[in-house]
Scaffold this active site. Sequence first.
Site, short mmCIF file in Angstrom:
data_model
loop_
_atom_site.label_atom_id
_atom_site.label_comp_id
_atom_site.label_asym_id
_atom_site.label_seq_id
_atom_site.Cartn_x
_atom_site.Cartn_y
_atom_site.Cartn_z
CG ASP A 18 37.20 27.60 6.05
OD1 ASP A 18 37.78 27.08 7.03
OD2 ASP A 18 36.77 26.94 5.10
NE ARG A 22 41.83 24.87 4.28
CZ ARG A 22 40.91 25.51 3.57
NH1 ARG A 22 41.03 25.58 2.26
NH2 ARG A 22 39.89 26.09 4.15
CD1 TRP A 23 48.01 31.88 6.33
CD2 TRP A 23 48.62 31.34 8.42
NE1 TRP A 23 48.92 32.82 6.76
CE2 TRP A 23 49.30 32.51 8.03
CE3 TRP A 23 48.83 30.82 9.70
CZ2 TRP A 23 50.20 33.17 8.88
CZ3 TRP A 23 49.73 31.45 10.54
CH2 TRP A 23 50.41 32.62 10.13
CG HIS A 35 42.37 28.56 15.25
ND1 HIS A 35 41.55 28.61 14.14
CD2 HIS A 35 42.42 27.26 15.62
CE1 HIS A 35 41.12 27.38 13.86
NE2 HIS A 35 41.64 26.54 14.74
CB SER A 63 29.79 26.07 13.63
OG SER A 63 30.51 24.85 13.61
CD GLU A 65 26.96 22.36 12.88
OE1 GLU A 65 27.43 23.51 12.85
OE2 GLU A 65 25.72 22.14 12.99
CG LEU A 129 31.83 47.60 13.25
CD1 LEU A 129 31.28 47.52 11.82
CD2 LEU A 129 33.27 47.08 13.25
NE ARG A 186 33.65 28.36 3.79
CZ ARG A 186 33.04 27.43 4.48
NH1 ARG A 186 31.74 27.39 4.51
NH2 ARG A 186 33.73 26.52 5.15
NE ARG A 192 31.83 23.17 3.46
CZ ARG A 192 32.79 22.43 2.90
NH1 ARG A 192 32.61 21.87 1.71
NH2 ARG A 192 33.93 22.23 3.53
CB SER A 194 29.54 26.06 6.88
OG SER A 194 30.39 25.46 5.93
C1 FPP Z 1 37.98 28.11 10.62
O1 FPP Z 1 39.25 27.76 10.06
C2 FPP Z 1 38.16 28.99 11.78
C3 FPP Z 1 37.65 28.76 13.03
C4 FPP Z 1 36.82 27.59 13.36
C5 FPP Z 1 37.91 29.70 14.15
C6 FPP Z 1 37.85 31.14 13.78
C7 FPP Z 1 38.10 31.96 14.99
C8 FPP Z 1 38.88 33.06 15.05
C9 FPP Z 1 39.59 33.64 13.88
C10 FPP Z 1 39.02 33.76 16.36
C11 FPP Z 1 37.99 34.85 16.53
C12 FPP Z 1 38.04 35.38 17.91
C13 FPP Z 1 37.10 36.15 18.51
C14 FPP Z 1 37.25 36.53 19.92
C15 FPP Z 1 35.92 36.62 17.79
P1 FPP Z 1 39.62 26.20 9.99
O2 FPP Z 1 40.24 25.81 11.28
O3 FPP Z 1 38.41 25.42 9.60
O4 FPP Z 1 40.69 26.18 8.84
P2 FPP Z 1 40.93 25.01 7.78
O5 FPP Z 1 39.70 24.91 6.93
O6 FPP Z 1 42.13 25.48 7.02
O7 FPP Z 1 41.19 23.74 8.58
#
Ligand code: FPP
Length: 247
Positions: A18, A22-23, A35, A63, A65, A129, A186, A192, A194
């Site tokens: 997560d 924000r990053w 992402h 997810s 959601e 792994l 997390r 949480r 989630s």
């Molecule tokens: C949550 O951060 C992150 C996600 C919903 C996407 C995570 C997916 C990846 C890192 C890519 C993985 C790729 C593969 C192929 C496995 P957020 O967007 O909710 O961040 P925020 O809480 O700051 O808004």
Amino acid sequence: MNAKPIITKPDHVAIVMDGNGRWAKSRGLPRVAGHRSGVKTLRKLIEHAVRIELNTITVYAFSRENWQRPKKEVDLLMDLFISALESEVEDLHKNNVRVTFIGDRSEFSNKLQNSINQSESLTSLNSGLCLNVAANYSGRWDIIKAIQSIAQEIESKTLAVDDINEKLVSSKLSLADYKDPDLFIRTGGEQRISNYLLWQTAYTELYFTETLWPDFDAKQLDLAIDWFSKRQRRFGKTAEQLEQTQN
Ligand code: FPP
């Protein structure tokens, strides 16, 4: 000479990645840049996990959601999954990583389903792994699927109500072939679950960090493992009982 501390490594680590949005926002970048950076973090983490010989990592990539996010972000995430799989799977394979997906892939585009299937079949015989990617997954969906499967077997009289126990339910869930996660991490500051691995995390140690996912690195994983190694896992017993069995 001081004895080295014994670090008990978790066998299975579940991760909620997560904080990407924000990053990106804090850098004036679009959310998708977060992402993209998150994929690079995942890659480095997997390299580290291979180095320190973790058995299994299960990451929450999307997810059920998450479909509710703006269509543009969902579309960009889908493209990112495809490009990440296409660019990373050969290296994962060379590193003996076995990639599997949990969740309902039938709702993804044919192109993404093909990438998922190809990644799984290319790496299926690898013995290093295990990387499980939860995509279009949620814990309640998983449990509902298990209930449906059990109900069907009862309806067809191949199962009796008295046969239902924890082992049976576990065997009907995603990750049936894996031990339950020992450590849940997390990032991003929220505390949480989630709707992640609800059944499977019954006795998992929960580790939360403020660090946003793109900033999470090998050192941070080591810190989480170090924290884990100091936890006393009681599984319902008392501390005294555990100390007796250890002596
Ligand atoms: C949550 O951060 C992150 C996600 C919903 C996407 C995570 C997916 C990846 C890192 C890519 C993985 C790729 C593969 C192929 C496995 P957020 O967007 O909710 O961040 P925020 O809480 O700051 O808004």
